[in-house]
Scaffold this motif. Structure first.
Motif, PDB file in Angstrom:
ATOM      1  N   LYS A   1      -1.701   3.173 -17.198  1.00 34.55           N
ATOM      2  CA  LYS A   1      -1.579   4.167 -17.651  1.00 34.55           C
ATOM      3  C   LYS A   1      -3.042   5.165 -18.193  1.00 34.55           C
ATOM      4  O   LYS A   1      -3.881   4.681 -17.928  1.00 34.55           O
TER       5      LYS A   1
ATOM      6  N   GLN B   1      -7.405   3.909 -17.878  1.00 33.55           N
ATOM      7  CA  GLN B   1      -7.728   2.290 -18.475  1.00 33.55           C
ATOM      8  C   GLN B   1      -8.266   1.290 -17.093  1.00 33.55           C
ATOM      9  O   GLN B   1      -8.564   1.427 -17.595  1.00 33.55           O
TER      10      GLN B   1
ATOM     11  N   TRP C   1       1.041   9.533 -23.101  1.00 36.41           N
ATOM     12  CA  TRP C   1       0.549   8.770 -21.813  1.00 36.41           C
ATOM     13  C   TRP C   1       1.418   9.405 -20.894  1.00 36.41           C
ATOM     14  O   TRP C   1       2.356   9.569 -20.775  1.00 36.41           O
TER      15      TRP C   1
ATOM     16  N   CYS D   1      -8.239   6.895 -11.148  1.00 35.62           N
ATOM     17  CA  CYS D   1      -7.106   6.183 -12.336  1.00 35.62           C
ATOM     18  C   CYS D   1      -5.960   5.193 -11.497  1.00 35.62           C
ATOM     19  O   CYS D   1      -5.469   5.222 -11.592  1.00 35.62           O
TER      20      CYS D   1
ATOM     21  N   GLY E   1     -12.206   1.266 -17.288  1.00 36.06           N
ATOM     22  CA  GLY E   1     -11.736   2.414 -17.115  1.00 36.06           C
ATOM     23  C   GLY E   1     -12.908   3.729 -18.710  1.00 36.06           C
ATOM     24  O   GLY E   1     -13.963   2.860 -18.621  1.00 36.06           O
TER      25      GLY E   1
END
Length: 129
Positions: free
Chosen positions: A100, A18, A128, A97, A66
């Motif tokens: 999500k 993301q 996820w 990251c 992202g």
């Protein structure tokens, strides 16, 4: 119908991030301590002398949009009419990251004849993390 010249099967993992913070983030505290002097002139003149201290959190990060990465799990050219790829207990680490992370497994079949090239992708459901 033209005979198949080459056929390749591939298997890979697609990871979507993301927010990219791969350049790092820092967390810290700043503190200040020092004397405090105040003077009041209106009404009855007065002076205040004291100490003050403060602590403040600091967070900084170089954030970017992202990214989507593909990780190959195998690629095999057909020998005759068969080819296979088998993956067991694959382990993937996702670093850098924020937010999500989505994953999806993709199988791809590419076939080439004298007059045409054709590719089909089969996608798993998105997961996820």
């Amino acid at each position: 119908m033209n005979p198949v010249q080459t056929a390749i099967v591939e298997h890979f993992l697609v990871i979507g991030c993301q927010v990219d913070v791969s350049n790092g983030a820092t967390v810290g505290l700043s503190a200040s301590v020092g004397p405090n002097v105040g003077v009041t002139i209106s009404g009855i003149p007065s002076a205040n002398l004291g100490m003050s201290a403060s602590v403040s959190p600091q967070i900084s990060a170089n954030i970017k949009p992202g990214r989507i990465s593909e990780i190959s799990l195998g690629k095999k050219q057909f020998q005759g009419d068969r080819a296979s790829i088998r993956v067991k207990r694959a382990r993937v680490s996702v670093d850098g990251c924020w937010g999500k992370v989505s994953t999806r497994i993709i199988g791809r079949l590419s076939v080439s004849t004298k007059t045409a090239d054709d590719t089909i992708n089969i996608l798993s459901a998105r997961t996820w993390l």
